[in-house]
Scaffold this motif. Sequence first.
Motif, mmCIF file in Angstrom:
data_model
loop_
_atom_site.group_PDB
_atom_site.id
_atom_site.type_symbol
_atom_site.label_atom_id
_atom_site.label_comp_id
_atom_site.label_asym_id
_atom_site.label_seq_id
_atom_site.Cartn_x
_atom_site.Cartn_y
_atom_site.Cartn_z
ATOM 1 N N ILE A 65 1.889 9.651 11.947
ATOM 2 C CA ILE A 65 1.519 10.426 10.758
ATOM 3 C C ILE A 65 1.627 9.609 9.469
ATOM 4 O O ILE A 65 0.832 9.787 8.554
ATOM 5 N N PHE A 66 2.574 8.687 9.410
ATOM 6 C CA PHE A 66 2.800 7.938 8.172
ATOM 7 C C PHE A 66 2.336 6.483 8.266
ATOM 8 O O PHE A 66 2.740 5.656 7.459
ATOM 9 N N ASP A 67 1.478 6.182 9.232
ATOM 10 C CA ASP A 67 1.081 4.792 9.464
ATOM 11 C C ASP A 67 0.504 4.092 8.237
ATOM 12 O O ASP A 67 0.657 2.888 8.089
ATOM 13 N N ASP A 68 -0.151 4.826 7.360
ATOM 14 C CA ASP A 68 -0.807 4.192 6.216
ATOM 15 C C ASP A 68 -0.025 4.350 4.912
ATOM 16 O O ASP A 68 -0.563 4.113 3.841
ATOM 17 N N GLN A 69 1.255 4.741 4.999
ATOM 18 C CA GLN A 69 2.038 4.966 3.784
ATOM 19 C C GLN A 69 3.416 4.327 3.893
ATOM 20 O O GLN A 69 4.024 4.323 4.960
ATOM 21 N N ASP B 263 13.851 14.743 1.869
ATOM 22 C CA ASP B 263 12.576 14.687 1.161
ATOM 23 C C ASP B 263 11.868 13.373 1.462
ATOM 24 O O ASP B 263 12.505 12.320 1.530
ATOM 25 N N LEU B 264 10.545 13.426 1.599
ATOM 26 C CA LEU B 264 9.755 12.219 1.790
ATOM 27 C C LEU B 264 9.456 11.615 0.422
ATOM 28 O O LEU B 264 8.952 12.298 -0.467
ATOM 29 N N ILE B 265 9.771 10.347 0.272
ATOM 30 C CA ILE B 265 9.570 9.640 -0.986
ATOM 31 C C ILE B 265 8.537 8.540 -0.741
ATOM 32 O O ILE B 265 8.729 7.682 0.124
ATOM 33 N N ILE B 266 7.456 8.571 -1.511
ATOM 34 C CA ILE B 266 6.443 7.515 -1.418
ATOM 35 C C ILE B 266 6.957 6.335 -2.216
ATOM 36 O O ILE B 266 7.322 6.459 -3.385
ATOM 37 N N MET B 267 6.987 5.179 -1.583
ATOM 38 C CA MET B 267 7.538 3.981 -2.204
ATOM 39 C C MET B 267 6.469 3.208 -2.954
ATOM 40 O O MET B 267 5.322 3.126 -2.504
ATOM 41 N N THR B 268 6.877 2.645 -4.065
ATOM 42 C CA THR B 268 6.001 1.797 -4.862
ATOM 43 C C THR B 268 5.810 0.474 -4.139
ATOM 44 O O THR B 268 6.794 -0.142 -3.722
ATOM 45 N N PRO B 269 4.571 0.011 -3.973
ATOM 46 C CA PRO B 269 4.382 -1.308 -3.349
ATOM 47 C C PRO B 269 5.076 -2.379 -4.194
ATOM 48 O O PRO B 269 5.097 -2.291 -5.423
ATOM 49 N N GLU B 270 5.668 -3.360 -3.540
ATOM 50 C CA GLU B 270 6.381 -4.380 -4.299
ATOM 51 C C GLU B 270 5.430 -5.447 -4.818
ATOM 52 O O GLU B 270 4.497 -5.847 -4.143
ATOM 53 N N ARG B 271 5.713 -5.857 -6.037
ATOM 54 C CA ARG B 271 4.927 -6.910 -6.674
ATOM 55 C C ARG B 271 5.534 -8.270 -6.330
ATOM 56 O O ARG B 271 6.589 -8.371 -5.712
ATOM 57 N N GLU B 272 4.866 -9.320 -6.764
ATOM 58 C CA GLU B 272 5.266 -10.681 -6.400
ATOM 59 C C GLU B 272 6.696 -11.040 -6.815
ATOM 60 O O GLU B 272 7.446 -11.596 -5.983
ATOM 61 N N PRO B 273 7.130 -10.753 -8.057
ATOM 62 C CA PRO B 273 8.521 -11.106 -8.415
ATOM 63 C C PRO B 273 9.549 -10.416 -7.510
ATOM 64 O O PRO B 273 10.519 -11.035 -7.084
#
Length: 186
Positions: free
Chosen positions: A21-25, A33-43
Amino acid sequence: MTLTTYKWTIERYHQAIEAGIFDDQLIELWRGDLIIMTPEREPHAYYNTEAADYLRTLLGEQVKIRDAKPITLPNNSEPAPDIAIVKPLGAVYLEHHPYPEDIFWIIEFSKATLSKDLGEKKDIYAQAGIAEYWVVNLKSPQLQVFRDLQNGQYTTELTLTTGAIAPQAFPDVSVQVQRLIPIRNS
Protein backbone atom coordinates in the motif's frame (compact mmCIF):
# COMPACT_ATOMS: atom_id res chain seq x y z
CA MET A 1 -19.83 17.07 12.62
CA THR A 2 -17.63 14.72 14.60
CA LEU A 3 -14.22 14.03 13.20
CA THR A 4 -12.89 10.52 13.80
CA THR A 5 -9.39 9.50 12.84
CA TYR A 6 -8.09 5.99 12.38
CA LYS A 7 -5.19 5.04 14.61
CA TRP A 8 -2.82 2.49 13.13
CA THR A 9 -1.32 -0.30 15.19
CA ILE A 10 2.14 -1.53 14.35
CA GLU A 11 0.62 -4.87 13.28
CA ARG A 12 -1.82 -3.24 10.82
CA TYR A 13 0.91 -0.90 9.59
CA HIS A 14 3.14 -3.92 8.82
CA GLN A 15 0.25 -5.64 7.03
CA ALA A 16 -0.27 -2.55 4.86
CA ILE A 17 3.45 -2.42 4.05
CA GLU A 18 3.46 -6.11 3.09
CA ALA A 19 0.41 -5.52 0.88
CA GLY A 20 2.34 -2.82 -0.97
CA ILE A 21 0.00 0.00 0.00
CA PHE A 22 2.83 2.44 0.76
CA ASP A 23 5.30 1.35 -1.93
CA ASP A 24 5.41 4.79 -3.55
CA GLN A 25 5.57 6.90 -0.37
CA LEU A 26 8.10 7.67 2.35
CA ILE A 27 6.11 7.33 5.55
CA GLU A 28 6.65 6.72 9.24
CA LEU A 29 4.26 5.71 11.99
CA TRP A 30 4.12 8.17 14.91
CA ARG A 31 1.75 7.35 17.76
CA GLY A 32 -0.58 5.53 15.37
CA ASP A 33 -0.59 8.32 12.77
CA LEU A 34 0.94 8.01 9.30
CA ILE A 35 3.43 10.80 8.66
CA ILE A 36 4.56 11.58 5.11
CA MET A 37 8.28 12.25 5.21
CA THR A 38 10.00 15.07 3.39
CA PRO A 39 12.46 13.75 0.78
CA GLU A 40 16.00 14.49 1.89
CA ARG A 41 18.07 17.02 0.02
CA GLU A 42 21.76 16.72 -0.79
CA PRO A 43 23.18 18.37 2.39
CA HIS A 44 21.02 16.11 4.58
CA ALA A 45 22.15 12.99 2.72
CA TYR A 46 25.79 14.10 2.75
CA TYR A 47 26.03 14.85 6.49
CA ASN A 48 24.03 11.75 7.39
CA THR A 49 26.36 9.50 5.37
CA GLU A 50 29.54 11.17 6.64
CA ALA A 51 28.39 10.93 10.27
CA ALA A 52 27.37 7.28 9.93
CA ASP A 53 30.76 6.40 8.41
CA TYR A 54 32.56 8.34 11.17
CA LEU A 55 30.60 6.55 13.90
CA ARG A 56 31.29 3.15 12.32
CA THR A 57 35.01 3.96 12.50
CA LEU A 58 34.75 5.18 16.11
CA LEU A 59 32.55 2.41 17.50
CA GLY A 60 33.54 -0.58 15.36
CA GLU A 61 31.80 -3.87 15.93
CA GLN A 62 30.45 -3.02 19.38
CA VAL A 63 27.42 -1.45 17.65
CA LYS A 64 25.41 -1.62 14.44
CA ILE A 65 24.84 1.72 12.70
CA ARG A 66 21.47 1.73 10.96
CA ASP A 67 20.88 4.52 8.40
CA ALA A 68 17.23 5.48 7.84
CA LYS A 69 15.95 2.07 8.93
CA PRO A 70 12.85 1.61 11.11
CA ILE A 71 12.84 1.10 14.85
CA THR A 72 9.78 -0.25 16.68
CA LEU A 73 8.54 1.66 19.71
CA PRO A 74 5.81 0.66 22.16
CA ASN A 75 3.70 3.80 21.56
CA ASN A 76 2.47 2.60 18.12
CA SER A 77 5.41 4.34 16.51
CA GLU A 78 7.80 3.05 13.90
CA PRO A 79 9.99 5.95 12.81
CA ALA A 80 13.08 5.55 10.64
CA PRO A 81 15.68 7.78 12.29
CA ASP A 82 18.52 9.08 10.17
CA ILE A 83 20.99 7.14 12.33
CA ALA A 84 20.19 4.60 15.04
CA ILE A 85 23.14 3.26 16.99
CA VAL A 86 21.95 -0.15 18.16
CA LYS A 87 23.15 -3.38 19.70
CA PRO A 88 24.72 -5.70 17.12
CA LEU A 89 22.15 -8.48 17.47
CA GLY A 90 22.65 -9.92 13.98
CA ALA A 91 19.82 -12.10 12.69
CA VAL A 92 17.50 -11.00 15.52
CA TYR A 93 16.74 -8.05 13.25
CA LEU A 94 15.27 -10.46 10.69
CA GLU A 95 12.43 -10.97 13.19
CA HIS A 96 11.90 -7.37 14.35
CA HIS A 97 13.35 -3.89 14.08
CA PRO A 98 15.32 -2.66 17.10
CA TYR A 99 13.25 -2.03 20.21
CA PRO A 100 14.10 0.75 22.70
CA GLU A 101 16.18 -1.62 24.82
CA ASP A 102 18.30 -2.40 21.73
CA ILE A 103 19.04 1.27 20.99
CA PHE A 104 22.04 3.13 22.41
CA TRP A 105 21.09 6.47 20.87
CA ILE A 106 19.47 8.12 17.87
CA ILE A 107 20.61 10.96 15.62
CA GLU A 108 18.41 13.03 13.32
CA PHE A 109 19.71 15.53 10.76
CA SER A 110 17.22 18.32 10.47
CA LYS A 111 16.42 21.37 8.42
CA ALA A 112 12.88 21.32 6.98
CA THR A 113 11.65 19.11 9.83
CA LEU A 114 13.50 20.86 12.68
CA SER A 115 10.41 21.82 14.67
CA LYS A 116 9.00 18.26 14.42
CA ASP A 117 12.36 16.70 15.36
CA LEU A 118 12.74 19.00 18.39
CA GLY A 119 9.08 18.64 19.35
CA GLU A 120 6.90 15.64 18.64
CA LYS A 121 9.68 13.28 17.57
CA LYS A 122 11.75 14.10 20.66
CA ASP A 123 8.69 13.41 22.82
CA ILE A 124 8.02 10.10 21.04
CA TYR A 125 11.61 8.97 21.62
CA ALA A 126 11.62 10.07 25.27
CA GLN A 127 8.28 8.42 26.06
CA ALA A 128 9.48 5.21 24.40
CA GLY A 129 12.56 5.15 26.65
CA ILE A 130 15.28 6.04 24.12
CA ALA A 131 18.11 6.99 26.48
CA GLU A 132 19.76 9.59 24.27
CA TYR A 133 18.67 11.63 21.25
CA TRP A 134 20.84 13.95 19.14
CA VAL A 135 19.59 16.46 16.59
CA VAL A 136 22.03 17.93 14.09
CA ASN A 137 20.57 21.31 13.21
CA LEU A 138 21.44 21.94 9.56
CA LYS A 139 19.96 25.49 9.67
CA SER A 140 22.28 26.90 12.30
CA PRO A 141 25.14 24.43 12.55
CA GLN A 142 24.89 22.89 15.98
CA LEU A 143 24.32 19.61 17.77
CA GLN A 144 21.47 19.41 20.25
CA VAL A 145 21.77 16.54 22.71
CA PHE A 146 18.89 15.26 24.84
CA ARG A 147 19.52 12.77 27.64
CA ASP A 148 18.84 11.83 31.27
CA LEU A 149 15.31 10.44 31.00
CA GLN A 150 12.90 10.93 33.89
CA ASN A 151 9.19 10.16 33.65
CA GLY A 152 9.28 9.96 29.85
CA GLN A 153 11.07 13.28 29.37
CA TYR A 154 14.66 14.30 28.73
CA THR A 155 15.91 16.40 31.65
CA THR A 156 19.24 17.47 30.13
CA GLU A 157 19.64 19.42 26.89
CA LEU A 158 23.05 20.42 25.55
CA THR A 159 23.75 22.61 22.53
CA LEU A 160 27.22 22.17 21.04
CA THR A 161 29.03 23.81 18.13
CA THR A 162 32.59 22.69 18.92
CA GLY A 163 34.47 20.23 21.07
CA ALA A 164 33.63 16.62 21.74
CA ILE A 165 30.92 14.64 23.49
CA ALA A 166 30.81 11.12 24.86
CA PRO A 167 27.58 9.21 24.32
CA GLN A 168 26.16 7.98 27.62
CA ALA A 169 26.38 4.35 26.49
CA PHE A 170 30.06 4.77 25.55
CA PRO A 171 31.68 7.16 28.06
CA ASP A 172 35.18 6.38 26.73
CA VAL A 173 34.30 7.36 23.13
CA SER A 174 34.92 10.95 22.10
CA VAL A 175 32.69 12.12 19.25
CA GLN A 176 34.02 15.30 17.62
CA VAL A 177 31.10 17.69 17.15
CA GLN A 178 32.65 19.20 14.00
CA ARG A 179 32.44 15.77 12.34
CA LEU A 180 28.63 15.89 12.65
CA ILE A 181 27.61 19.50 11.98
CA PRO A 182 27.84 21.52 8.78
CA ILE A 183 30.96 23.56 8.18
CA ARG A 184 30.36 27.24 8.73
CA ASN A 185 31.20 29.46 5.81
CA SER A 186 32.85 32.67 6.99
